[in-house]
Scaffold this active site. Sequence first.
Site, PDB file in Angstrom:
ATOM      1  N   GLY A   1       0.810  -1.202   0.000  1.00  0.00           N
ATOM      2  CA  GLY A   1       0.000   0.000   0.000  1.00  0.00           C
ATOM      3  C   GLY A   1       0.846   1.256   0.000  1.00  0.00           C
ATOM      4  O   GLY A   1       1.850   1.380  -0.705  1.00  0.00           O
ATOM      5  N   GLY A   2       0.432   2.211   0.839  1.00  0.00           N
ATOM      6  CA  GLY A   2       1.135   3.481   0.915  1.00  0.00           C
ATOM      7  C   GLY A   2       2.585   3.338   1.322  1.00  0.00           C
ATOM      8  O   GLY A   2       3.416   4.199   1.004  1.00  0.00           O
TER       9      GLY A   2
ATOM     10  N   GLY B   1      20.375   9.641 -32.915  1.00  0.00           N
ATOM     11  CA  GLY B   1      20.006  10.382 -31.721  1.00  0.00           C
ATOM     12  C   GLY B   1      20.672   9.837 -30.477  1.00  0.00           C
ATOM     13  O   GLY B   1      20.940  10.581 -29.522  1.00  0.00           O
ATOM     14  N   ALA B   2      20.967   8.533 -30.454  1.00  0.00           N
ATOM     15  CA  ALA B   2      21.628   7.940 -29.295  1.00  0.00           C
ATOM     16  C   ALA B   2      23.032   8.511 -29.112  1.00  0.00           C
ATOM     17  O   ALA B   2      23.526   8.614 -27.985  1.00  0.00           O
ATOM     18  CB  ALA B   2      21.674   6.423 -29.442  1.00  0.00           C
TER      19      ALA B   2
END
Length: 493
Positions: free
Chosen positions: A157-158, A388-389
Amino acid sequence: MTEATRTETFALDATALQPGDGARARLSRLLDPRSFVELGSARQHRASGFGLERQRPDGDGVVAGTGAVEGRSVGVYAQDRRVLGGSLGEAHADKVARCIEQAARGGVPVIGINDSGGARIQEGVAALDGYGRVFTANVAASGRVPQIALLLGPCAGGATYSPALMDFTIMSDEASMFLTGPRVVKAVTGEDVDARSLGGPEVHGERSGSAHFVVDDDEQAFAVTRELLGYLPDSAWARPTEAPVEDPPEVDLREVVPEDGRSPYDVRHLIRGVVDGGRFLEVQAHWAQNLVIGFSRIDGRTVGIVANQARWLAGVLDGTAAEKGARFVRFCDAFGIPLVVAVDVPGFLPGTTQEHGGVIRKGAKLLHAFTSATVPRVSVVLRKAFGGAYIVMNSRSIGADAVLAWPGAELAVMGAEGAADIVFRRAIVEEPERRDELIAGYRRDAMDVDVAARRGSVDEVIAPEDTRSALVAILRSLRGARQPGFVHDNMPQ
C-alpha cells in the site's frame, strides 16, 4: 520493555542474532558496535477504538535514531513486524519523518529498514496522513542527503511510496512490494497471484526496476548498504569519500572489445580494466540490461559509470534504459559525482512497441539529465555512436567536458549500409555491383573517427591502453569544476 532490557538486547553479539529477531537486532548488525542512540523509544500511539487502547507498545512498532556505519553518522529507522505488524500509524509515522528530517538537517544519509503490513487500518485517516508526513520528509531530503531503503519484509500500500521516493532500494529474498495485495487483486480483477509473483524481488529487480539491488538475505543487504555508502558523500554539501589509489587489474582492453562493431562483449570487463582495483558496484543490474550503470573510483575518487552493454540488444537504447540512466545521472549530479560514459551505441530501438511506449518522452529524460548536469562529464566512444543515441549519450554538443574515442570508432547518423542505400540510392540502382564500394567510401568520408576529431565532435583519439591515464588526467583537471552544494532533487522517473 525497560531501558535496561532494551540496552542489553542491543548489546548482544551480532553473530548470535538471526533474521527476524526484530528491529534492534537488525540495527545491531548494520551499524557500528554501540554507535546507536535511540530516539522516541517510549513513544506510544494515542488512538482508541477497535482494541487499540489495549495495545500501546513502547516505540509503536518502529525503532529510530542515529548511528554510524564505518564511522560515518547516519539517520536510521527500522520497522518491527512483530509489533502491531509493523503497521504505520500517526506516532509511528512521526518517528520516521523526524528521523529523516533530522538527518537532512544534520547533513547525513538516511537508512530505512522497511518491514511493515502497511497503514494501521484502525487509525483510519490518521494513518494516511502519517504516510503523507513521511513522503513530505522524503521529498524535502531529496537531493540533499542520500536516502537508502532496505526492504527486508512485506511492503504494501502506501508504504511502497517512501522507498520509491528514496534514492536506492535494496530488496531481500523475503521481501515483497505492491500497492494492492493478492487478495485485493483477486477480488477486483479475478486474477489469482501470490505475493512473490505480484511484487517479489524478481519482479522489481528485473521487470519494474523498482529495486536497485536484489540480495539473498539481511546480511547481504547490510553489506551492499555499506559498500554503497562508501561511494557516496554525506550530503550535497560534502564531497564523496576518497580512497587510496589502486591500479586496475591487468586487462588487455583491445581483447575485451572486439574490432567488429557487431560482435558482443561484456562492457563490465572493460570497466573493471579501467577503474581502481577493478571494483565496480553495479546498480539495477538485472533491469534494462542494455545500459550498465554503477559506482566505482578512478584516481581514488568516486565516479558514476554509464555504459552501453553490447551483449544485450546490441547495446541499443530503448525507453526503459533511458529512464534507468536518467535517474542515475540526476543522482550523480545532485551529489557532485563525476560521470564517465562508455559509448558503443547503434541507435535507439525501433518499432511500434517503443514508439507507443513513449520512447521519445523517456529518451528525453536521459537527454535532459545529461544536458543539465553540472558535474564533470567525460565520454569514451569505443566503437560506434549513431543517430540520436550519439547525442543523448553525453556528446560534446550537449556539454560533455571531454569526448575521447578509440581508433576505428565511427560516429554518424546511422550505420554505413543504411546511409549508403539512402545517399547513393540512384547509383546503387543503376550499378548494384558498386554498393560495397560506395558503402566503404561513405564509411571513410563521413563516419571515420578522424572526421569527427577534425570537426571537434571528438576531442582526442586515444589508444585503448591509454584510456585510464587519460581519464585520470581529465578528471584531475576538473576537480574544481563544481563546489559542493544543493543543485536539485532526485525525482523518481
